[in-house]
Enzyme design. Structure first.
Site, PDB file in Angstrom:
ATOM      1  N   HIS A 104      -3.759   7.132   1.424  1.00 42.72           N
ATOM      2  CA  HIS A 104      -3.986   5.828   0.791  1.00 42.72           C
ATOM      3  C   HIS A 104      -5.414   5.395   1.097  1.00 42.72           C
ATOM      4  O   HIS A 104      -5.880   5.513   2.233  1.00 42.72           O
ATOM      5  CB  HIS A 104      -2.980   4.813   1.336  1.00 42.72           C
ATOM      6  CG  HIS A 104      -3.383   3.393   1.098  1.00 42.72           C
ATOM      7  ND1 HIS A 104      -3.701   2.908  -0.152  1.00 42.72           N
ATOM      8  CD2 HIS A 104      -3.538   2.350   1.955  1.00 42.72           C
ATOM      9  CE1 HIS A 104      -4.025   1.640  -0.047  1.00 42.72           C
ATOM     10  NE2 HIS A 104      -3.952   1.267   1.226  1.00 42.72           N
ATOM     11  N   CYS A 164       0.812  -1.228   0.000  1.00 42.81           N
ATOM     12  CA  CYS A 164       0.000   0.000   0.000  1.00 42.81           C
ATOM     13  C   CYS A 164       0.840   1.271   0.000  1.00 42.81           C
ATOM     14  O   CYS A 164       0.392   2.312  -0.453  1.00 42.81           O
ATOM     15  CB  CYS A 164      -0.943   0.008   1.194  1.00 42.81           C
ATOM     16  SG  CYS A 164      -2.045  -1.396   1.174  1.00 42.81           S
ATOM     17  N   ASN A 195      -9.912  -0.513  -2.383  1.00 40.85           N
ATOM     18  CA  ASN A 195      -8.490  -0.325  -2.070  1.00 40.85           C
ATOM     19  C   ASN A 195      -7.658  -0.895  -3.219  1.00 40.85           C
ATOM     20  O   ASN A 195      -7.656  -2.104  -3.445  1.00 40.85           O
ATOM     21  CB  ASN A 195      -8.189  -1.053  -0.746  1.00 40.85           C
ATOM     22  CG  ASN A 195      -6.736  -0.951  -0.317  1.00 40.85           C
ATOM     23  OD1 ASN A 195      -5.879  -0.549  -1.099  1.00 40.85           O
ATOM     24  ND2 ASN A 195      -6.464  -1.333   0.916  1.00 40.85           N
TER      25      ASN A 195
END
Ligand code: UT7
Length: 335
Positions: free
Chosen positions: A262, A115, A292
């Protein structure tokens, strides 16, 4: 020392929209649960018929970014490619993009930081530019999650969250002092590696070991996440990384014009927004549409925010990410 500035941005997401309701054909879940816990309404999953891959999506995003930078493929000196879902175990996606875009035999580096992959990639690119080694670096974050998620009730805690997509930035040399990337801050804490991981097949648990046991409960080839544990660490580390970036530049939270976190969970972003007392127009979220997308999430969100005119000349933009590793970090940019 030179400065480095983002000269072009682009993103690409697959056309195929998968809503929360669509997921109920594979697993016991609901639109209500997913929206309440994560904020996600839908995500894009590659339709295999299209032939989209991690590297081809990266190349499509890159083409847009290069054109917007007013450059051609031949002007790019180096490629940095972040992903946790490469087309192949090896080689990585960077060389695939070099080939797909017909670029000269420039260097291509792959970044394995999940991530926070785009944050790490931008930081690495920044160092190459500032020292004068390269003039224009293509930085890509791309993920094909849908090909490797468990579409069943057993996998629902992870599967409903992740989406496919790619984003790209061209980082270019600049002589303008006080503008561009002001600083980047990178961290890791490997003792939590297994809290968010895909263990096999890899050399620690290779294909023959998985097949030999033939254990139907062995799903080590699907991603695992200890959701609440990750959540608790994420809110702390996000805050630290943003503060670190501000303090390094003698800035205050009031100086932030745009925070791009993020896109892990809307609740995390809202927690950070509250903590830093930022108004709605100073935080950009798009997890509602894309889920995501790991290494692609920050760069897709940054590109969308910029396309919508939410980022303007002179703005202070902070990018921050946290994820598997654990790894986390921030980048502070004067636009
Ligand atoms: O991007 C990298 C960083 N990642 C993150 O930052 C993610 C951080 N974690 C999270 O976002 C949240 O922990 C999740 C969204 C992953 C999960 O939300 P949660 O509120 O922590 O739920 P939970 O895992 O504690 O599960 C609560 C319940 C469980 O049922 P029981 O045991 O209470 O009966 C789960 O089985 O919800 C159940 N559940 C689901 N129910 C319907 C888990 N997934 C689902 C689902 N649909 N998709």
């Amino acid at each position: 020392m030179y400065s480095s500035k983002i000269s072009g941005l682009g993103y690409y997401v697959p056309e195929n929209v998968v809503t929360n309701n669509d997921l109920t054909q594979w697993m016991d879940t609901s639109d209500e649960w997913i929206q309440e816990r994560t904020g996600i309404k839908e995500r894009r999953w590659i339709d295999p018929k299209t032939g989209d891959t991690t590297s081809s999506m990266g190349a499509k995003a890159a083409t847009i970014a290069i054109e917007r930078a007013g450059l051609t493929n031949n002007d790019i000196d180096f490629i940095i490619f972040a992903t946790l879902s490469p087309d192949m175990y090896f080689p990585g996606g960077g060389v695939r993009v070099q080939d797909l875009l017909g670029m000269p035999t420039i260097g291509a580096l792959d970044i394995r930081n999940q991530c926070s992959g785009f944050i790490y990639s931008l930081s690495v690119a920044d160092q190459f530019i500032k020292t004068g080694m390269y003039k224009n670096i293509l930085v890509i974050g791309s993920e094909n999650h849908s090909g490797g998620l468990e579409r069943s009730t057993r996998g629902r805690g992870v599967t409903v969250i992740f989406g496919d997509g790619a984003g790209a930035a061209v980082l270019s040399r600049s002589e303008e002092k006080g503008k561009g990337i002001l600083s980047s801050h990178l961290h890791s804490e490997g003792k939590h590696a297994k809290e968010l991981a895909l263990e096999g097949p890899a050399t620690g648990r290779w294909v023959d070991a998985i097949m030999k046991d033939n254990d139907p409960d062995d799903v080590s080839y699907y991603p695992y996440m200890n959701g609440q544990f990750v959540f608790k660490h994420a809110v702390v580390r996000f805050s630290e990384a943003i503060m670190e970036g501000l303090e390094a530049n003698k800035l205050k939270k009031e100086d932030i014009d745009m925070l791009i976190p993020h896109q892990a969970n809307l609740r995390i972003a809202q927690f950070i927004q509250k903590k830093f007392q930022l108004s709605d127009d100073k935080v950009y979220n798009n997890i509602q549409k894309y889920g995501n997308t790991t290494a692609a999430s920050v760069i897709i969100a940054l590109t969308e925010a910029w396309e919508k005119g939410k980022i303007n000349d002179g703005d202070l933009v902070v990018l921050a990410a946290f994820g598997s590793g654990f790894t986390w970090g921030s980048v502070v940019i004067k636009w």
